[in-house]
Design an enzyme around this catalytic site. Structure first.
Site, PDB file in Angstrom:
ATOM      1  N   ASP A  36      14.762   4.176 145.509  1.00 20.38           N
ATOM      2  CA  ASP A  36      13.883   4.234 146.394  1.00 20.38           C
ATOM      3  C   ASP A  36      13.054   2.789 146.384  1.00 20.38           C
ATOM      4  O   ASP A  36      13.416   1.752 145.579  1.00 20.38           O
ATOM      5  CB  ASP A  36      12.828   5.192 145.628  1.00 20.38           C
ATOM      6  CG  ASP A  36      11.460   5.536 146.483  1.00 20.38           C
ATOM      7  OD1 ASP A  36      11.913   6.587 147.063  1.00 20.38           O
ATOM      8  OD2 ASP A  36      10.762   4.767 146.705  1.00 20.38           O
TER       9      ASP A  36
ATOM     10  N   HIS B 163       9.900   2.145 145.912  1.00 19.21           N
ATOM     11  CA  HIS B 163       8.708   2.462 145.218  1.00 19.21           C
ATOM     12  C   HIS B 163       9.167   2.187 143.593  1.00 19.21           C
ATOM     13  O   HIS B 163       9.947   2.319 143.127  1.00 19.21           O
ATOM     14  CB  HIS B 163       8.006   3.719 145.047  1.00 19.21           C
ATOM     15  CG  HIS B 163       7.451   3.921 146.478  1.00 19.21           C
ATOM     16  ND1 HIS B 163       8.219   4.494 147.536  1.00 19.21           N
ATOM     17  CD2 HIS B 163       6.195   3.511 147.084  1.00 19.21           C
ATOM     18  CE1 HIS B 163       7.557   4.504 148.702  1.00 19.21           C
ATOM     19  NE2 HIS B 163       6.381   3.974 148.408  1.00 19.21           N
TER      20      HIS B 163
ATOM     21  N   SER C 111       1.598   3.662 149.833  1.00 16.40           N
ATOM     22  CA  SER C 111       2.239   4.909 149.031  1.00 16.40           C
ATOM     23  C   SER C 111       2.434   4.696 147.677  1.00 16.40           C
ATOM     24  O   SER C 111       2.367   5.368 146.855  1.00 16.40           O
ATOM     25  CB  SER C 111       3.369   5.237 149.732  1.00 16.40           C
ATOM     26  OG  SER C 111       4.212   4.170 149.856  1.00 16.40           O
TER      27      SER C 111
END
Length: 228
Positions: free
Chosen positions: A38, A40, A135
């Site tokens: 990911d 993030h 996000s």
């Protein structure tokens, strides 16, 4: 070089911008700061950034309101397919070819009730801190907003949005009734480095209003959270 240039420019504009790249690099010795599948950060990486940001802020300013206690609890680790796997269109027929999913232990932060009885009815309900960003701040899977609450010992309003980049949520917040009626003493702007070379479609905003934002007014400070 782009990251260091950005730090220098915001510092010259009198915006507090701690070097969180070094914080995350040092944190790798104790665990993964970013997810493997990911784009993030992990909850551990988000928590470490919140700790460093809180220490920096507390050295430079006095936060409004009384300190408030928050506690964070982690759930059991569960498989998590990160957003990078979407670039590999293999699921569901060839999902065995995908990299193994991350093991994500979600965290949840809750306030510890400290006021009871009549005093709680007259407590100041204004948020002393506003968080704006992407996000990285909006998705509860990383619990960045919760980690900030715990380490700042203050509640906050979260105006971050998924999929909009860092600029548009900030412009929307500046036009919001929340900001106009009760502007917070502190705004934390989570701004990913990867968005710096990108352009944003600002056609939804008044061009004249945007031009006024290029000129500082008063002595309002933003604390910027920067990441690689």
């Amino acid at each position: 070089n782009l990251y260091q240039q950005f730090l220098a420019e915001v510092s010259a504009a009198d915006i507090a911008a701690p070097n969180l790249l070094s914080t995350l690099r040092d944190g790798k010795a104790n665990g993964a700061m970013f997810l493997r599948t990911d784009t993030h950060w992990t909850p551990e990486g988000a928590d470490l950034v919140a700790q460093q940001l809180s220490r920096t802020l507390k050295r430079g300013i006095s936060l409004d309101g009384e300190p408030q206690r928050f506690i964070t609890q982690a759930s059991a680790a569960k498989p998590y397919k990160g957003d990078l796997t979407r670039f590999l269109p293999l699921d569901p027929w060839f999902d065995y070819l995908l990299p193994a999913p991350d093991q994500l232990r979600r965290r949840e932060t809750q306030a510890v009730e400290q006021s009871t009885g009549d005093d709680a009815l007259f407590a100041d309900s204004a948020m002393p801190v506003a968080l704006v960003g992407t996000s990285y701040s909006a998705n509860p899977a990383w619990n960045f907003a919760g980690a900030l609450r715990q380490h700042l010992q203050r509640d906050l309003s979260n105006h971050a949005e998924d999929g909009q980049g860092p600029l548009i949520p900030m412009l929307k917040y500046l036009q919001s009734e929340d900001f106009k009626s009760t502007p917070p003493p502190l705004v934390i702007w989570e701004f990913p480095e990867r968005y710096l070379p990108m352009t944003s479609d600002l056609s939804a905003f008044d061009a004249q209003w945007l031009s006024t934002l290029k000129h500082p007014i008063g002595n309002r400070h933003l604390a910027v959270s920067n990441r690689r």
